[in-house]
Structure formats: structure tokens, C-alpha cells
Scaffold this motif. Structure first.
Motif, short mmCIF file in Angstrom:
data_model
loop_
_atom_site.label_atom_id
_atom_site.label_comp_id
_atom_site.label_asym_id
_atom_site.label_seq_id
_atom_site.Cartn_x
_atom_site.Cartn_y
_atom_site.Cartn_z
N PHE A 77 0.84 -1.20 0.00
CA PHE A 77 0.00 0.00 0.00
C PHE A 77 0.87 1.25 0.00
CE2 PHE A 77 -2.26 3.51 1.95
CZ PHE A 77 -3.48 3.47 1.30
N GLN A 78 1.85 1.29 0.87
CA GLN A 78 2.71 2.48 0.94
C GLN A 78 3.42 2.72 -0.37
OE1 GLN A 78 6.24 2.78 0.89
NE2 GLN A 78 6.26 4.97 1.38
N ASN A 79 3.82 1.64 -1.04
CA ASN A 79 4.54 1.79 -2.30
C ASN A 79 3.67 2.44 -3.37
OD1 ASN A 79 7.03 1.30 -3.79
ND2 ASN A 79 5.86 -0.19 -4.96
N PRO A 110 -7.77 6.44 -7.42
CA PRO A 110 -8.17 5.42 -6.44
C PRO A 110 -7.09 4.36 -6.26
CG PRO A 110 -9.27 5.02 -8.53
CD PRO A 110 -8.49 6.30 -8.70
N ILE A 111 -6.93 3.93 -5.01
CA ILE A 111 -5.98 2.88 -4.65
C ILE A 111 -6.75 1.80 -3.89
CG2 ILE A 111 -3.96 2.31 -3.25
CD1 ILE A 111 -3.03 5.19 -3.55
N TYR A 112 -6.64 0.55 -4.34
CA TYR A 112 -7.31 -0.57 -3.69
C TYR A 112 -6.26 -1.50 -3.10
CZ TYR A 112 -11.33 0.92 -6.49
OH TYR A 112 -12.34 1.65 -7.07
N TYR A 113 -6.54 -1.99 -1.88
CA TYR A 113 -5.57 -2.89 -1.24
C TYR A 113 -6.30 -3.93 -0.40
CZ TYR A 113 -1.35 -4.58 1.00
OH TYR A 113 -0.33 -5.39 1.42
N TYR A 114 -5.83 -5.17 -0.47
CA TYR A 114 -6.44 -6.29 0.25
C TYR A 114 -5.34 -7.05 1.00
CZ TYR A 114 -9.88 -5.06 -3.27
OH TYR A 114 -10.75 -4.35 -4.07
N THR A 115 -5.57 -7.28 2.31
CA THR A 115 -4.56 -7.96 3.11
C THR A 115 -5.20 -8.71 4.26
OG1 THR A 115 -2.47 -7.67 4.31
CG2 THR A 115 -4.15 -5.97 4.63
N SER A 116 -4.51 -9.75 4.75
CA SER A 116 -5.06 -10.57 5.83
C SER A 116 -3.95 -11.43 6.42
CB SER A 116 -6.17 -11.47 5.31
OG SER A 116 -6.65 -12.34 6.33
N HIS A 117 -4.19 -11.89 7.65
CA HIS A 117 -3.35 -12.92 8.28
C HIS A 117 -4.12 -14.23 8.46
CE1 HIS A 117 0.11 -10.54 8.77
NE2 HIS A 117 -0.15 -9.97 9.90
N ASP A 118 -5.27 -14.38 7.79
CA ASP A 118 -6.17 -15.50 8.09
C ASP A 118 -6.47 -16.38 6.89
OD1 ASP A 118 -6.63 -14.49 10.77
OD2 ASP A 118 -7.79 -12.93 9.81
#
Length: 401
Positions: free
Chosen positions: A194-196, A242-250
Motif C-alpha cells: 500500500f505504501q509503495n 483510487p488505490i485498492y488494497y487487500y490484506t489478511s493474516h487469516d
């Protein structure tokens, strides 16, 4: 300057990479002036400390009473960064701090003021910003090679079990001892993608694009975690990208992604695209004229290029590319997410498994849902996730970041 004297603050976690780099490789332009570490077991992991007579301290204040460092490298828990950076700046040291650089926008503004006051720099350890292929891509973006940015998206998730959350007293926490932490995959382990994107959209090589809106769906699968451990985020930059981001630890798999797609007026840059022989884990630009540029052909630099860049800037002047300003858009998003509700996923949509001596909590069909979300720029509630109720868990939004 013959050698840069370096103070390592924290060597028990990610900081172990720095002591290994500086003691196991030939780095003639630098030496370790001291180590600050409160956990004695961390000292014993590195016999080189005693072999080289590197002095040990428990706090930066103790080090600075009789010692000096040209560069302080901070790899301590998130909520300690701000005060330690301020201390090091005021003692005349430049600073390389691991991400996130601090926990609030107010602290970030204070760091900018402290830099100006002391004449010392603060660089932030988002390593993608220092990678030479990413920098080459950003130069092409700024030069207008791809035209106007239209949309950016990324997906990156990593499975984490109970041992990950039990390794310290702040993992997965919102606050620790009254100090803000906001630890989550978005703010820590999977923060880089995301930061990138904000970095690539910045108006100069040392700038990142600020945000004007953030909306998200935040979920908690592991009931032992205080903060969210799964997130779908849409941010909009000040210029409307627009910026889309998807993340999880599950997730069931060890990792999902990273994959990225950056759309521009005259072409698209992909990371992790499958051209028929499996995903290409490099940035590849495809232009509307049929040409292609493979950024994987550009040497990325050292594994810890951020350290070498900081050392060079101490010796020769200048400021490493990833500044506090480059970290602020990510911090804006973290602050916006902290204002949103976190929804606990019901047990009927979860699996609990034991593997390799660890215990994991997994969301059923997460990979399928997140892949659909990524491909179509959707939220889980819009992609048919059984663990998301569209009426109750609609995307929440924070305007004017």
C-alpha cells in the motif's frame, strides 16, 4: 568521514538483520558504535558482540551519556519509535527507523520539525522505496512515459498463527500501556504494497501522494487479536487516483500475492502477472503501443539497500529517498482505519487448524473472495462473502484525511 558510527537500537526482531549485515558482510564504511537492547537473550544470540567488544546499553539515553553515533538504526516496537527518534536527533544522530515511523500524524509533523531543527535526517524503512527497479519505474512515471495515473491496486496476505501474536506484548494490539500501536497486517507485516502505491504516485522522487478519502471493510477472524486482521481498503489520493488494497493474516495458504496492477493512461504496470509459465514476480510495464519494459532487468540493489543509502547520505550529504513525508500517506490511512468498526467473523465461517507446532485461524474461501475483490475492485460485502453482511457491513468511509 572515514567511518560512520552506527547505534543499533533493537536487535531481537527485525533488527537482527542489521547486526548480521554489519558483522557478517564487509561494510568498510561503517562500524557499530553500540547496541541498545532490553532483552538479554537477544545479546546471547550474537557471539560477535562479545568477540568485537561492542558496548551494550539498555536505552539510547544511556548510550548518549558518553558515546556518539552518526546514524541510529531503530528496530524497536512501533510505539517506541517516536520518542527514540526524537532522542537520537537531538543527540546529533541521523536516523533510519523501521516502519511505521510513528503512530499519529501529529507525531509525524513533530518529526519533520525536529529534522529541521537539528539538521539531521529521518529515513523510514519501507524497503520497496529504495529498490532500484521501483525507483526506475517512478522516474518513468514522473517523466510521463505512461501518461496520467488512472488506478492502482494490490493484494498481499500472509498467514500468521498464535506464535506470531504471542511473540511480544503489542502484536495485534490497538494500544499498549496507553500508547497507540494500531498493529495489523495493514500497518506492519503487509504494509509495503500500500505504501509503495502512494510513493509511486508522489509528485517528486522523495514524495508520496497524500490521501483525501479512505473507505474500508475491517474484519477480525482471530478472536484473540484486539485489532483487525483482515482488511479491504480503498483510498483516493488528493489528485483523485483510487488505490485498492487487500490484506489478511487469516488465509489457508502461507501467502497470497503480492500481486499489483497500476493502470495509466497509456499502459499498465503489473507485478505477479502470469504470462503462461507462472507468475512473474517482477514489475512489467505493457504500453498501448505494444512495447513492454521489464523492470526485473534492473538490479534491485542490496537486500538492505535502505541501510547503505542511509550510510552514504551521512557520509556525503543528502536525504535518503523514503522520508517521513513519504510515510505520512500510509499513516493517514492507518489513522482513518482506526476510526472504523472492526467486525468479528462468526465461528461458522472459520477454521482452526494446527500445523508445525502452531495454531491458525482461517477464513473459509478467503483466497477466492479476495481474488474476486482484487480483480474487480470490490469490497468483500460486494463480492458475495458469506462472512460479510452487505447491509450491516457496508464499506465505512473517512473523508478529508
Amino acid at each position: 568521514m572515514e567511518k560512520v558510527n552506527i547505534l543499533l537500537i533493537g536487535i531481537g526482531g527485525y533488527g537482527s538483520n542489521y547486526i548480521k549485515e554489519l558483522t557478517e558482510r564487509n561494510v568498510p564504511q561503517a562500524r557499530i558504535a553500540g547496541i541498545c537492547e532490553v532483552m538479554p537473550e537477544a545479546w546471547t544470540r550474537f557471539p560477535v558482540i562479545e568477540e568485537r567488544g561492542i558496548p551494550l546499553f539498555r536505552t539510547p539515553e544511556e548510550f548518549y551519556r558518553n558515546c556518539h553515533a552518526d546514524l541510529a538504526v531503530i528496530s524497536t516496537p512501533i510505539h517506541l519509535h517516536f520518542q527514540q527518534i526524537i532522542t537520537c536527533l537531538r543527540q546529533g544522530s541521523h536516523v533510519l527507523a523501521e516502519k511505521p515511523v510513528c503512530t499519529t500524524l501529529e507525531e509525524a509533523e513533530a518529526l519533520l520539525a525536529a529534522e529541521a531543527e537539528t539538521g539531521r535526517f529521518v529515513s523510514v524503512g519501507y524497503q520497496l522505496n529504495y529498490s532500484r527497479d521501483v525507483l526506475a519505474m517512478k522516474r518513468d512515471i514522473l517523466d510521463g512515459r505512461f501518461g496520467r495515473p488512472v488506478m492502482m491496486k494490490a493484494l498481499h496476505a500472509m498467514s500468521r498463527g498464535e506464535k506470531y501474536y504471542e511473540r511480544n506484548n503489542w502484536a495485534g494490539k490497538i494500544q499498549v500501556n496507553g500508547c497507540m500501536v494500531n498493529d495489523s497486517p495493514f500497518n506492519n507485516a503487509c504494509a509495503h504494497q500500500f505504501q509503495n502505491m502512494t510513493f509511486l504516485l508522489g509528485d517528486a522522487m522523495n514524495q508520496a501522494a497524500r490521501l483525501k478519502q479512505v473507505e474500508a471493510e475491517l474484519y477480525r477472524a482471530n478472536a484473540q487479536v484486539e485489532n483487525f486482521d483482515t482488511a479491504a481498503v480503498k483510498a483516493v489520493t488528493g489528485s483523485g487516483v483510487p488505490i485498492y488494497y487487500y490484506t489478511s493474516h487469516d488465509l489457508k495458504e502461507k501467502k497470497l500475492g503480492p500481486v499489483s496492477e497500476y493502470r495509466f493512461e497509456h499502459g499498465t504496470v503489473y507485478y505477479g502477472k502470469d504470462y503462461g509459465d507462472g507468475p512473474v514476480m517482477e514489475y512489467v510495464a505493457e504500453l498501448e503501443d505494444g512495447s513492454r519494459k521489464d523492470y526485473g532487468q534492473i538490479p534491485k540493489g542490496e537486500r538492505l539497500q535502505k541501510l547503505y543509502d542511509a550510510i552514504d547520505c551521512v557520509r556525503e550529504g543528502g536525504h535518503p529517498v523514503c522520508s517521513v513525508g513519504c510515510a505520512m500517506p500510509h499513516l493517514e490511512a492507518v489513522s482513518a482505519l482506526a476510526q472504523m468498526p472492526v467486525w468479528q467473523i462468526g465461528e461458522e465461517e472459520l477454521e482452526h487448524v494446527e500445523e508445525d507446532g502452531d495454531r491458525y485461524c482461517r477464513i473459509r474461501n478467503l483466497e477466492k473472495i479476495f481474488t474476486a475483490c482484487y480483480e474487480q475492485q470490490l469490497m468483500p460485502s460486494q463480492a458475495g462473502a458469506r462472512w460479510s453482511d452487505e447491509q450491516r457491513r457496508r464499506p465505512w468511509s473517512v473523508e478529508e484525511c
